[in-house]
Design an enzyme around this catalytic site. Structure first.
Site, PDB file in Angstrom:
ATOM      1  NE  ARG A 173      -2.509  17.491 -26.696  1.00 50.03           N
ATOM      2  CZ  ARG A 173      -2.782  16.283 -26.261  1.00 50.03           C
ATOM      3  NH1 ARG A 173      -3.860  16.066 -25.558  1.00 50.03           N
ATOM      4  NH2 ARG A 173      -1.992  15.276 -26.529  1.00 50.03           N
ATOM      5  CG  HIS A 211       3.966   7.493 -28.781  1.00 49.96           C
ATOM      6  ND1 HIS A 211       4.393   6.722 -27.720  1.00 49.96           N
ATOM      7  CD2 HIS A 211       4.529   8.712 -28.581  1.00 49.96           C
ATOM      8  CE1 HIS A 211       5.162   7.440 -26.935  1.00 49.96           C
ATOM      9  NE2 HIS A 211       5.261   8.651 -27.428  1.00 49.96           N
ATOM     10  CG  ASP A 246       4.091   3.635 -26.305  1.00 53.22           C
ATOM     11  OD1 ASP A 246       3.445   4.540 -25.776  1.00 53.22           O
ATOM     12  OD2 ASP A 246       4.823   3.828 -27.307  1.00 53.22           O
ATOM     13  NE  ARG A 299       7.410   4.807 -21.131  1.00 55.95           N
ATOM     14  CZ  ARG A 299       7.169   5.939 -21.779  1.00 55.95           C
ATOM     15  NH1 ARG A 299       6.061   6.060 -22.499  1.00 55.95           N
ATOM     16  NH2 ARG A 299       7.988   6.953 -21.698  1.00 55.95           N
TER      17      ARG A 299
END
Ligand SMILES: NC(=O)c1ccc[n+]([C@@H]2O[C@H](COP(=O)([O-])OP(=O)(O)OC[C@H]3O[C@@H](n4cnc5c(N)ncnc54)[C@H](O)[C@@H]3O)[C@@H](O)[C@H]2O)c1
Length: 318
Positions: free
Chosen positions: A91, A178, A151, A154
């Site tokens: 990552r 986020h 978010d 949602r």
């Protein structure tokens, strides 16, 4: 008097998110000109042709493939360009590659003396927004991240479904990163002005509202993983979230949105980008709302900040 100029939005990155946003923006009537660019010139060309064939059915708008000169008179520039994780890649390595992409894009925007507000969408969005802001050192409000607007949408959807109330009557916020450390800010979430605990008393439907609260917040946090598991990427809802943010900018709406912004002492935090409620208008973020959150929510925000600072420190240390 300032001459009227077309409301122009440049989208950098014509992949799934960039093209879906362009499609939603064309239908919204918010922009007069939509310009798409991508390092893959064929992709940009193909997306523009496909979108432009819908012109008879949208409100009037121009759609074209862009060049760096388009940054000059843009009102908003939305960055959805990014690299995907390569097999076996860490990552951190992905973060480094995306940070380089964002830096070179910001250099290109600055070279055109653009006055646009830049909205970063590429992930990890909070870290990359910070990187973008550091690169140009503009007033902080002019470089913002899409933050937790998606978010929060949602969250609103799930609350509306659970409570059986129109989603437009639900005002609710996810704040912080986020990503995995985001949290539900229940203290500033309402149904038609009522706190959820009060609404719950009134409604009386839930056997265990505390458990439901935790379940809903967890479902918000993990929903992107589920969608990516099902179909590889998320793009429809984020496309709409971006229309909402860009509309606030190009129409100077002064909307309260949880975008990502460099904090300068708000919430006791500095030198980190996080999703917090802010007033968004033609200059980008015009004011960060420094709310008096209860201690548990403040601790959650601090936890998010520490995670993001670790990622930034890793980036600097490489
Ligand atoms: N912030 C959010 O809420 C949110 C939500 C969904 C996705 N995302 C992120 O948005 C980004 C884009 O996702 P996607 O599904 O559209 O990916 P995608 O791979 O479909 O599209 C990315 C595009 O960027 C282009 N690109 C790469 N480097 C470039 C450069 N230097 N200049 C111009 N274009 C370049 C690629 O050619 C590609 O077309 C990802 O980082 C994703 O994680 C963010």
């Amino acid at each position: 008097m300032e001459r009227w100029r077309p409301r122009k939005v440049v989208i950098i990155g014509a992949g799934a998110v960039g093209s879906t946003f362009a499609y939603a923006l064309a239908q919204s009537g918010v922009a007069d000109e939509i310009v798409l660019t991508d390092m893959d010139a064929n992709l940009a060309q193909g997306q523009v042709l496909d979108l432009a064939h819908g012109l008879p059915f949208y409100p009037n708008v121009q759609i074209s493939v862009g060049a760096p000169e388009d940054y000059r008179d843009a009102h908003a520039i939305v960055i959805t360009a990014g690299s995907k994780q390569r097999p076996g890649e860490s990552r951190l390595s992905l973060l480094q590659r995306n940070a380089h992409i964002i830096q070179s894009i910001m250099d290109g925007i600055q070279a055109q003396d653009s006055q646009a507000v830049v909205v970063v969408v590429s992930n990890p969005v909070d870290v990359l927004t910070y990187v973008a802001q550091q690169r140009v050192k503009w007033p902080r409000g002019r470089v913002i991240g899409s933050g937790t607007v998606l978010d929060s949408a949602r969250f609103r959807f799930l609350l509306s479904k659970h409570c059986g109330v129109d989603v437009h009557n639900v005002h609710a916020y996810i704040l912080g990163e986020h990503g995995d450390s985001e949290f539900a800010a229940w203290s500033i979430s309402h149904i038609a002005g009522m706190h959820f605990d009060d609404y719950c008393q009134l409604c009386g439907k839930c056997e265990d509202w505390q458990a439901e609260r935790d379940r809903i917040a967890e479902e918000v946090r993990t929903s992107a993983y589920h969608i990516i598991g099902y179909k590889g990427a998320t793009y429809f809802a984020v496309g709409q979230a971006l229309v909402r943010i860009v509309s606030a900018i190009v129409r100077n709406e002064k909307s309260v949105l949880p975008v990502s912004i460099v904090l300068n002492g708000e919430y006791g935090l500095n030198d980190v980008c996080l999703g917090v409620p802010a007033i968004v208008g033609e200059a980008g973020v015009e004011r960060v709302l420094d709310l008096d959150l209860p201690s548990a929510e403040r601790a959650a925000l601090e936890h998010s900040a520490s995670i993001l600072k670790q990622a930034l420190a890793q980036l600097v240390g490489t």
